[in-house]
Design a protein around this motif. Structure first.
Motif, PDB file in Angstrom:
ATOM      1  N   GLN A  42      20.283   0.780  -0.833  1.00 14.18           N
ATOM      2  CA  GLN A  42      21.210   1.110  -2.022  1.00 14.18           C
ATOM      3  C   GLN A  42      20.362   1.420  -3.250  1.00 14.18           C
ATOM      4  N   GLU A  43      19.263   0.983  -3.480  1.00 13.86           N
ATOM      5  CA  GLU A  43      18.357   1.491  -4.523  1.00 13.86           C
ATOM      6  C   GLU A  43      17.728   2.661  -4.197  1.00 13.86           C
ATOM      7  N   LEU A  44      17.393   2.802  -3.047  1.00 19.21           N
ATOM      8  CA  LEU A  44      16.658   4.025  -2.705  1.00 19.21           C
ATOM      9  C   LEU A  44      17.515   5.170  -2.915  1.00 19.21           C
ATOM     10  N   ALA A  45      18.980   4.823  -2.538  1.00 19.91           N
ATOM     11  CA  ALA A  45      19.923   6.179  -2.343  1.00 19.91           C
ATOM     12  C   ALA A  45      20.253   6.469  -3.973  1.00 19.91           C
TER      13      ALA A  45
ATOM     14  N   ASN B  54       0.999  -1.277   0.037  1.00 23.67           N
ATOM     15  CA  ASN B  54      -0.191   0.037   0.161  1.00 23.67           C
ATOM     16  C   ASN B  54       1.091   1.249   0.089  1.00 23.67           C
ATOM     17  N   ALA B  55       2.158   1.114   0.596  1.00 20.37           N
ATOM     18  CA  ALA B  55       2.764   2.301   0.990  1.00 20.37           C
ATOM     19  C   ALA B  55       3.577   2.531  -0.513  1.00 20.37           C
ATOM     20  N   TYR B  56       3.645   1.657  -1.359  1.00 22.60           N
ATOM     21  CA  TYR B  56       4.289   1.558  -2.549  1.00 22.60           C
ATOM     22  C   TYR B  56       3.343   2.521  -3.589  1.00 22.60           C
ATOM     23  N   MET B  57       2.003   1.978  -3.318  1.00 27.76           N
ATOM     24  CA  MET B  57       1.151   2.999  -4.264  1.00 27.76           C
ATOM     25  C   MET B  57       0.860   4.245  -3.723  1.00 27.76           C
ATOM     26  N   VAL B  58       1.167   4.395  -2.603  1.00 27.94           N
ATOM     27  CA  VAL B  58       0.799   5.876  -1.949  1.00 27.94           C
ATOM     28  C   VAL B  58       2.170   6.973  -2.141  1.00 27.94           C
ATOM     29  N   TRP B  59       3.122   6.301  -2.040  1.00 28.10           N
ATOM     30  CA  TRP B  59       4.391   7.074  -1.813  1.00 28.10           C
ATOM     31  C   TRP B  59       5.532   6.471  -2.766  1.00 28.10           C
ATOM     32  N   GLY B  60       5.519   5.476  -3.667  1.00 29.36           N
ATOM     33  CA  GLY B  60       6.386   5.126  -4.420  1.00 29.36           C
ATOM     34  C   GLY B  60       7.267   3.958  -3.747  1.00 29.36           C
ATOM     35  N   PHE B  61       8.538   4.057  -4.322  1.00 28.06           N
ATOM     36  CA  PHE B  61       9.651   2.919  -3.608  1.00 28.06           C
ATOM     37  C   PHE B  61      10.060   3.522  -2.299  1.00 28.06           C
TER      38      PHE B  61
ATOM     39  N   PRO C 106      13.436   1.697  -8.279  1.00 29.42           N
ATOM     40  CA  PRO C 106      12.850   3.258  -8.418  1.00 29.42           C
ATOM     41  C   PRO C 106      13.057   3.877  -9.415  1.00 29.42           C
ATOM     42  N   LYS C 107      12.277   4.824  -9.689  1.00 29.43           N
ATOM     43  CA  LYS C 107      12.444   6.116 -10.517  1.00 29.43           C
ATOM     44  C   LYS C 107      12.195   7.175  -9.670  1.00 29.43           C
ATOM     45  N   PRO C 108      12.966   8.283 -10.086  1.00 26.98           N
ATOM     46  CA  PRO C 108      13.178   9.541  -9.148  1.00 26.98           C
ATOM     47  C   PRO C 108      11.542  10.081  -9.172  1.00 26.98           C
ATOM     48  N   LEU C 109      11.207  10.613  -7.863  1.00 24.06           N
ATOM     49  CA  LEU C 109      10.136  11.231  -7.853  1.00 24.06           C
ATOM     50  C   LEU C 109      10.147  12.611  -8.095  1.00 24.06           C
TER      51      LEU C 109
END
Length: 433
Positions: free
Chosen positions: A292-295, A191-198, A425-428
């Protein structure tokens, strides 16, 4: 010896108040309105007795009102911003409306008991929580204790010493808790991914697998987060020691809890963690990979950005993030840049605070049999007594925590049928904040 003098048809008594004036002469207190010299003399003798025994209250302090004393007391406290804010709210909304026009020196035990009973009654009726009722009474207890021992506005406190076995026993109401299941956590993260992405996906797993407090996560900076930390630590001595311990042979990825992010005087401010609980938390490998992916997806100062790319303290987290993550939300179709499918509710988390993820982390550590010193240190708690004095969290203890958390993840994702996992992830979008 008190001095008696007549003024017309009345007499007054004068006695030494136990203090000296700037010129070195004794300072005297007086009380008038007596019609009998012996009565006046006895009054003065009683006051001199109080002076000798340290129980005398000066006349200028005896008339101070609670509304004046409460704010002077609050201004003198040296506490963390969150505590000062809580005390201010209680004083403003609960203490002063009831006691504000009363003199500090005249509140007696009967009045306190009646007020305390009324506060407890509000909690029993569900008007306020039990915890808030205890906080209200606790602040009043501190006010009265300091009025006696520090500021001499009265000789005794109307609040009796704590006597846990006195009076009718009432079991404290505690919110019913369920063990934190991985399936529940997975649905929250999805759910958090749908609200807020990665970022939301990692945020939920990080909260549950580190036990960090929400304000600590708001203030978690890139320089204190794997993969940057420990090499990026601005404290050179700690950097050297941490690199040796966490990035040496058999590396243990970790984050450093150095701050929490709070509003202080209307300004966003990094302050020390609660209870000065700065600490290092090892990460299981799966969570380290997520970081690592988030950074790599952004260059923000903050590890966990808001939906618009700013800091989380400025966001309405409970309303705009946690509410749809926990309670679900309808499909969004109006704005192309914020399209979102319908989000299912996580029923077992209905009405529950995100803080329960931290509680769940403690449950996991206990289930896995980690030592008390390792568990409490990871949670940011100080172990009292000899156990805390001699206890020490060793690298072997941290390695075992890392391993047991990874096993918990592996056993869950390795179930037959597999699980959906988000893409890289892609940049927000950012709002420039």
């Amino acid at each position: 010896m008190p001095h008696i003098e007549w003024r017309g048809s009345k007499c007054r008594v004068k006695w030494w108040a136990g203090e000296y004036l700037p010129n070195g002469r004794k300072k005297y207190e007086t009380q008038g309105g007596f019609e009998d010299e012996q009565v006046a003399l006895n009054f003065g003798l009683d006051r001199e007795h109080d002076v000798r025994h340290g129980t005398f209250v000066r006349s200028d302090k005896a008339v101070v009102l609670m509304r004046e004393y409460c704010w002077a007391w609050h201004e003198a406290q040296e506490l963390r911003p969150a505590s000062l804010k809580s005390y201010k709210s209680i004083i403003n909304s609960q203490i002063i409306p009831y006691w504000g026009n009363r003199r500090v020196s005249e509140i007696d035990a009967f009045e306190y008991d009646a007020w305390r009973k009324a506060v407890k009654g509000r909690a029993q009726r569900g008007e306020i929580s039990d915890t808030y009722a205890e906080d209200i009474i606790g602040v009043f207890r501190l006010l009265m204790a300091d009025a006696v021992t520090r500021y001499q506005y009265r000789t005794t406190s109307p609040v009796p010493p704590k006597q846990p076995h006195r009076g009718k026993y009432r079991k404290k109401k505690r919110a019913k808790k369920r063990p934190l299941e991985m399936g529940t956590l997975y649905q929250l993260a999805t759910n958090a991914y749908m609200v807020w992405g990665f970022t939301g996906w990692v945020y939920i797993w990080h909260a549950a697998f580190t036990g960090m407090r929400p304000a600590e996560m708001y203030g978690l900076e890139r320089i204190f987060t794997y993969p940057s930390w420990p090499a990026s630590d601005p404290d050179r001595d700690r950097c050297r020691d941490s690199v040796e311990r966490y990035a040496g042979v058999g590396p243990m990825p970790a984050v450093r809890v150095e701050h929490q992010y709070q509003w202080v005087g209307g300004e966003k401010t990094l302050v020390e963690p609660k209870y000065e609980s700065s600490r290092t938390l090892v990460l299981p490998p799966f969570l380290a990979q997520m970081h690592q992916e988030l950074a790599a997806s952004h260059d923000s100062r903050w590890t966990f950005r808001s939906i618009l790319g700013g800091d989380l303290l400025g966001a309405r987290f409970d309303r705009d993030y946690w509410a749809p993550i926990r309670g679900g939300a309808e499909e969004r179709t109006l704005r192309k840049d914020f399209l979102r499918p319908a989000i299912p509710a996580v029923e077992v988390m209905e009405g529950k605070p995100i803080y329960l993820l931290r509680h769940g982390h403690k449950e996991w550590l206990d289930e896995d049999g980690h030592s008390r010193i390792a568990t409490e240190s990871r949670m940011g708690h100080e172990v009292a007594g000899v156990e805390g004095l001699y206890g020490n969290v060793t690298p072997k203890m941290e390695l075992r925590i890392m391993e047991t958390l990874q096993v918990r993840w592996d056993e869950f994702v390795g179930r037959p049928g597999g699980l959906w996992l988000p893409p890289s992830p892609k940049p927000l979008p950012v709002d420039g904040s």
